[in-house]
Enzyme design. Sequence first.
Site: not given
Lengths: 223, 223
Positions: A142, A181
């Site tokens: 992911s 991120k």
Amino acid sequence: MSPKKPYNKLSKRQQAILQYVKQFIDKNGYPPTIREIGSQIGVASTSVVNYNLNKLVEAGYIERSDRVSRGIRLVADIPARKKSVKAAQQNVAIPYYGRIVAGEPIPVEAFDDPDKAIEVTPDMLGGIDPSEVFALEVQGNSMIDAMISDGDIVLLRRQETARNGDMVAVWLTTRGETTLKRFYLENGRVRLQPAHPTMEPIFVSPDECQIQGKIISIIRHLH
Amino acid sequence: MSPKKPYNKLSKRQQAILQYVKQFIDKNGYPPTIREIGSQIGVASTSVVNYNLNKLVEAGYIERSDRVSRGIRLVADIPARKKSVKAAQQNVAIPYYGRIVAGEPIPVEAFDDPDKAIEVTPDMLGGIDPSEVFALEVQGNSMIDAMISDGDIVLLRRQETARNGDMVAVWLTTRGETTLKRFYLENGRVRLQPAHPTMEPIFVSPDECQIQGKIISIIRHLH
DNA sequence: ATTATAAGCGAACAGTAGTTCGATTGTCAA
DNA sequence: TTGACAATCGAACTACTGTTCGCTTATAAT
């Protein structure tokens, strides 16, 4: 921006020759001939190889015996391989929180199970206090858009705030998942930017994202 | 008869030859010719030396390359590469060969500079002999789709062969450069596949590419 | 003594290897 | 453009080097 590497004064061809000679000796136990060198590096003329060998002599990398076949010897060392085990530093144990799975938050409380720790050298942390650091194993792909793949081990520094551009582990409260991120706070909202140029960023409001830590290192093992 | 037996069932002449070959290599860095051996031990005929050299091969003391000048190597010298020392909790220093840049070969230089080495824990190597491992820093984004990005440090295991799909560092002899690619041998030629969608593979013949090593680990530091 | 085998001898041969040299190309500064 | 210089090329030359082969010598078992 030239990094000024070794081989300062050697041309590419000379480096290639030196490289090949070392490799040849290491493999065969005796040096190559001029023509063997030439054919390997793609030079047909023996004089060119001879010319560059003499350059290597001038530069101090090799020695030659005149009129002697394979009369090349390396000045530095005959056996190229060196032993690489060296002085030990003090390792530090980093708490290993297991796998980071989408949909589950990272536990904040510390636990001190000894075999749930990974050992790293202090310089892996870049001067960061080891007690602030924890490790995770990434499960699933992911986070592949942040160039982090399944099985990677990430070292994170525990912190709840981040500066723009930091790579962070973020708990997205509304989505119920954790992601890795790059963090940007702009115009009152948070942009979570993937590292991959073709992926779109995620925009969330600051109160629905909870920073778990900042990534300082990534370790990947291939087999 | 013989007070001792320095070399098991070798004749005196064979012992003399072996002794001289060792001495010669140690002194010159390359093996002697048949005639050099002969003149030293007082044998005029090259065939006699040749005969005894073959005896030494049979006895397992040396190896010869047919039709190769000075094509002698001592058997004891070759296995210098296999050393397996398992340091328990000791760190190992991995030689750091600098950046891997298109157009520049990997320096084969000795790495006596302490900061030209990186330290890792042995378990980072997954049981691989540390002396077989070296490190590079990746420059450029040609491997970005293999999740290797600019600035990453890759640990490679020294090996000269690879299986299809392995991620290897390859020295292109005719181009004089080293590159990091996936390796595929197909139809007698080598395809070096970048893991970047916009980059074309490189096709070379097997004899103009020398595999330097295979990637075993990737370390990325974020700052 | 005879024989088989190992070891040695010397010469010739063919391919190998280092060297040399004239010519060409490329780069950089004047 | 011109000149100087480094790098390259191709070819030829000489000397070197491993191999081969017929022959001889030494040793030891038959």
